[in-house]
Design an enzyme around this catalytic site. Sequence first.
Site, PDB file in Angstrom:
ATOM      1  N   VAL A  56      54.423  21.366  22.761  1.00 35.76           N
ATOM      2  CA  VAL A  56      54.618  20.774  21.561  1.00 35.76           C
ATOM      3  C   VAL A  56      55.428  21.505  20.480  1.00 35.76           C
ATOM      4  CG1 VAL A  56      52.627  19.160  22.087  1.00 35.76           C
ATOM      5  CG2 VAL A  56      52.533  21.186  20.673  1.00 35.76           C
ATOM      6  N   ASN A  82      46.132  17.494  18.815  1.00 34.77           N
ATOM      7  CA  ASN A  82      45.081  18.484  19.071  1.00 34.77           C
ATOM      8  C   ASN A  82      45.393  19.734  19.560  1.00 34.77           C
ATOM      9  OD1 ASN A  82      41.920  18.903  20.289  1.00 34.77           O
ATOM     10  ND2 ASN A  82      43.339  19.374  21.850  1.00 34.77           N
ATOM     11  N   SER A 133      40.221  21.527  11.337  1.00 34.91           N
ATOM     12  CA  SER A 133      39.300  22.654  11.635  1.00 34.91           C
ATOM     13  C   SER A 133      38.328  23.079  10.546  1.00 34.91           C
ATOM     14  CB  SER A 133      39.806  24.137  12.181  1.00 34.91           C
ATOM     15  OG  SER A 133      38.612  25.153  11.886  1.00 34.91           O
ATOM     16  N   TYR A 146      45.643  31.093  11.727  1.00 35.92           N
ATOM     17  CA  TYR A 146      44.989  30.104  12.180  1.00 35.92           C
ATOM     18  C   TYR A 146      44.504  29.120  10.812  1.00 35.92           C
ATOM     19  CZ  TYR A 146      41.461  27.045  14.519  1.00 35.92           C
ATOM     20  OH  TYR A 146      40.826  25.860  15.105  1.00 35.92           O
ATOM     21  N   ALA A 148      46.026  29.122   7.902  1.00 37.10           N
ATOM     22  CA  ALA A 148      47.155  28.639   7.378  1.00 37.10           C
ATOM     23  C   ALA A 148      47.687  27.292   7.958  1.00 37.10           C
ATOM     24  CB  ALA A 148      48.232  29.587   7.353  1.00 37.10           C
ATOM     25  N   LYS A 150      45.700  25.384   9.699  1.00 36.02           N
ATOM     26  CA  LYS A 150      44.841  24.191   9.482  1.00 36.02           C
ATOM     27  C   LYS A 150      44.818  23.688   8.260  1.00 36.02           C
ATOM     28  CE  LYS A 150      43.276  23.776  13.884  1.00 36.02           C
ATOM     29  NZ  LYS A 150      43.880  22.764  14.665  1.00 36.02           N
ATOM     30  N   ILE A 179      32.264  23.762  18.135  1.00 35.81           N
ATOM     31  CA  ILE A 179      32.132  22.838  19.169  1.00 35.81           C
ATOM     32  C   ILE A 179      32.001  23.645  20.513  1.00 35.81           C
ATOM     33  CG2 ILE A 179      33.207  20.800  20.219  1.00 35.81           C
ATOM     34  CD1 ILE A 179      32.127  20.250  17.595  1.00 35.81           C
TER      35      ILE A 179
HETATM   36  N1  LIG Z   1      36.180  24.464  19.819  1.00 36.29           N
HETATM   37  C1  LIG Z   1      35.805  24.687  18.651  1.00 36.29           C
HETATM   38  O1  LIG Z   1      34.897  24.916  18.058  1.00 36.29           O
HETATM   39  C2  LIG Z   1      36.977  24.064  17.483  1.00 36.29           C
HETATM   40  C3  LIG Z   1      36.396  24.188  15.977  1.00 36.29           C
HETATM   41  C4  LIG Z   1      37.557  23.736  15.093  1.00 36.29           C
HETATM   42  C5  LIG Z   1      38.647  23.203  15.226  1.00 36.29           C
HETATM   43  N2  LIG Z   1      38.943  23.147  16.607  1.00 36.29           N
HETATM   44  C6  LIG Z   1      40.184  22.631  17.039  1.00 36.29           C
HETATM   45  O2  LIG Z   1      40.212  21.741  18.108  1.00 36.29           O
HETATM   46  C7  LIG Z   1      41.371  21.681  18.757  1.00 36.29           C
HETATM   47  C8  LIG Z   1      40.988  21.729  20.184  1.00 36.29           C
HETATM   48  O3  LIG Z   1      40.190  22.763  20.223  1.00 36.29           O
HETATM   49  P1  LIG Z   1      39.774  23.241  21.689  1.00 36.29           P
HETATM   50  O4  LIG Z   1      38.483  24.452  21.576  1.00 36.29           O
HETATM   51  O5  LIG Z   1      39.396  22.362  22.772  1.00 36.29           O
HETATM   52  O6  LIG Z   1      40.700  24.424  22.202  1.00 36.29           O
HETATM   53  P2  LIG Z   1      41.449  24.972  23.602  1.00 36.29           P
HETATM   54  O7  LIG Z   1      41.977  26.215  23.027  1.00 36.29           O
HETATM   55  O8  LIG Z   1      40.204  24.978  24.291  1.00 36.29           O
HETATM   56  O9  LIG Z   1      42.225  24.108  24.119  1.00 36.29           O
HETATM   57  C9  LIG Z   1      43.508  23.940  23.376  1.00 36.29           C
HETATM   58  C10 LIG Z   1      44.651  23.309  24.529  1.00 36.29           C
HETATM   59  O10 LIG Z   1      45.873  23.356  23.908  1.00 36.29           O
HETATM   60  C11 LIG Z   1      46.793  23.493  24.959  1.00 36.29           C
HETATM   61  N3  LIG Z   1      48.066  24.114  24.379  1.00 36.29           N
HETATM   62  C12 LIG Z   1      48.237  25.417  23.981  1.00 36.29           C
HETATM   63  N4  LIG Z   1      49.617  25.521  23.430  1.00 36.29           N
HETATM   64  C13 LIG Z   1      50.311  24.508  23.610  1.00 36.29           C
HETATM   65  C14 LIG Z   1      51.416  24.166  23.567  1.00 36.29           C
HETATM   66  N5  LIG Z   1      52.407  24.721  23.000  1.00 36.29           N
HETATM   67  N6  LIG Z   1      51.751  22.485  23.846  1.00 36.29           N
HETATM   68  C15 LIG Z   1      50.878  21.944  24.564  1.00 36.29           C
HETATM   69  N7  LIG Z   1      49.609  22.240  24.641  1.00 36.29           N
HETATM   70  C16 LIG Z   1      49.206  23.534  24.292  1.00 36.29           C
HETATM   71  C17 LIG Z   1      46.178  24.597  25.661  1.00 36.29           C
HETATM   72  O11 LIG Z   1      46.595  24.646  27.076  1.00 36.29           O
HETATM   73  C18 LIG Z   1      44.783  24.011  25.776  1.00 36.29           C
HETATM   74  O12 LIG Z   1      44.555  23.203  26.881  1.00 36.29           O
HETATM   75  C19 LIG Z   1      42.262  22.736  18.361  1.00 36.29           C
HETATM   76  O13 LIG Z   1      43.217  21.975  17.354  1.00 36.29           O
HETATM   77  C20 LIG Z   1      41.306  23.470  17.517  1.00 36.29           C
HETATM   78  O14 LIG Z   1      41.912  24.303  16.570  1.00 36.29           O
HETATM   79  C21 LIG Z   1      38.360  23.612  17.812  1.00 36.29           C
END
Ligand SMILES: NC(=O)c1ccc[n+]([C@@H]2O[C@H](COP(=O)([O-])OP(=O)(O)OC[C@H]3O[C@@H](n4cnc5c(N)ncnc54)[C@H](O)[C@@H]3O)[C@@H](O)[C@H]2O)c1
Length: 251
Positions: A56, A82, A133, A146, A148, A150, A179
């Site tokens: 993306v 996402n 986030s 990170y 900046a 969000k 999560i």
């Molecule tokens: N897990 C948590 O506790 C938590 C907390 C706050 C916010 N978030 C946010 O929720 C979202 C998902 O989190 P998660 O924990 O499932 O993340 P994760 O790191 O497990 O998954 C992220 C996915 O994005 C994909 N990705 C990375 N670079 C990419 C690119 N250039 N193009 C397309 N895809 C790409 C990765 O391959 C991966 O499958 C993120 O935006 C994260 O910042 C997560």
Amino acid sequence: MLVTGAARGIGAAIAAAFAERGDTTFMVDIDGSGLTQHAELLRGSGGAVHTMTASVADTAGVASVTAWVEAHAGRLDILVNNAAVPFRKAFFDTTDHEWDEVLGVGLRGAFLMSRGCWPLLNRPGSCIVNISSVHRNRLLPGLAAYGATKGGIDALTKAMALDAAPYGVRVNAVAPGFIDTTPDWPPPGPTRDEHYRQIAERVPAGACGEPDDIAQAVLWLTGPQARYVSGTVLEVDGALAAQAYPPLKHV
Ligand SMILES: NC(=O)c1ccc[n+]([C@@H]2O[C@H](COP(=O)([O-])OP(=O)(O)OC[C@H]3O[C@@H](n4cnc5c(N)ncnc54)[C@H](O)[C@@H]3O)[C@@H](O)[C@H]2O)c1
């Protein structure tokens, strides 16, 4: 609907929730094998599931995604931005490349996908949801890039909501707290127990959320019940962001 970063974690749960209710679901991720594996689990669960390996963060990748959706469906009703790169390093140690990668995927990626999908989405009732986030405005050491990203997602959400409102398109964000996206980490044992104990101590609700908690929030935000909700950031965090700090034990 289309969700980015759909190969695992929260993105995979969002894809599952929409596919299970029968939506045609487009899953995009840079990790092709994770994407194929997860999509296989969803096939036959309800709606048609399509996958594309693309980044993306670059204009060419996004152009190929939008051409692919147009060829399959001709339109899009929901876009969920996402994909993000988890990253923790002090600002004074962060390289140009790291900064560009974290903001390139998490913030530029959301902008590129939203702009690219706009001709497919531009219809009353369509929605964009960005995944933010708790760190959008509550920081820890090492979260310059990170945080900046969000914080930028929050501003992007509100600005896009204003641009899109005259067209009947809504734009919102969901801000997750802790999560549980890595059930295999830490591995079972004392470190894992300590990990969850420390989380339970810090989160007012007493535990991590599940990826499906975020998916359910996205379902609601994109549904008819939320038809007048736009430009907002919905915190889904067990009251984590409401808390000044974990209460002192001796008072
Ligand atoms: N897990 C948590 O506790 C938590 C907390 C706050 C916010 N978030 C946010 O929720 C979202 C998902 O989190 P998660 O924990 O499932 O993340 P994760 O790191 O497990 O998954 C992220 C996915 O994005 C994909 N990705 C990375 N670079 C990419 C690119 N250039 N193009 C397309 N895809 C790409 C990765 O391959 C991966 O499958 C993120 O935006 C994260 O910042 C997560």
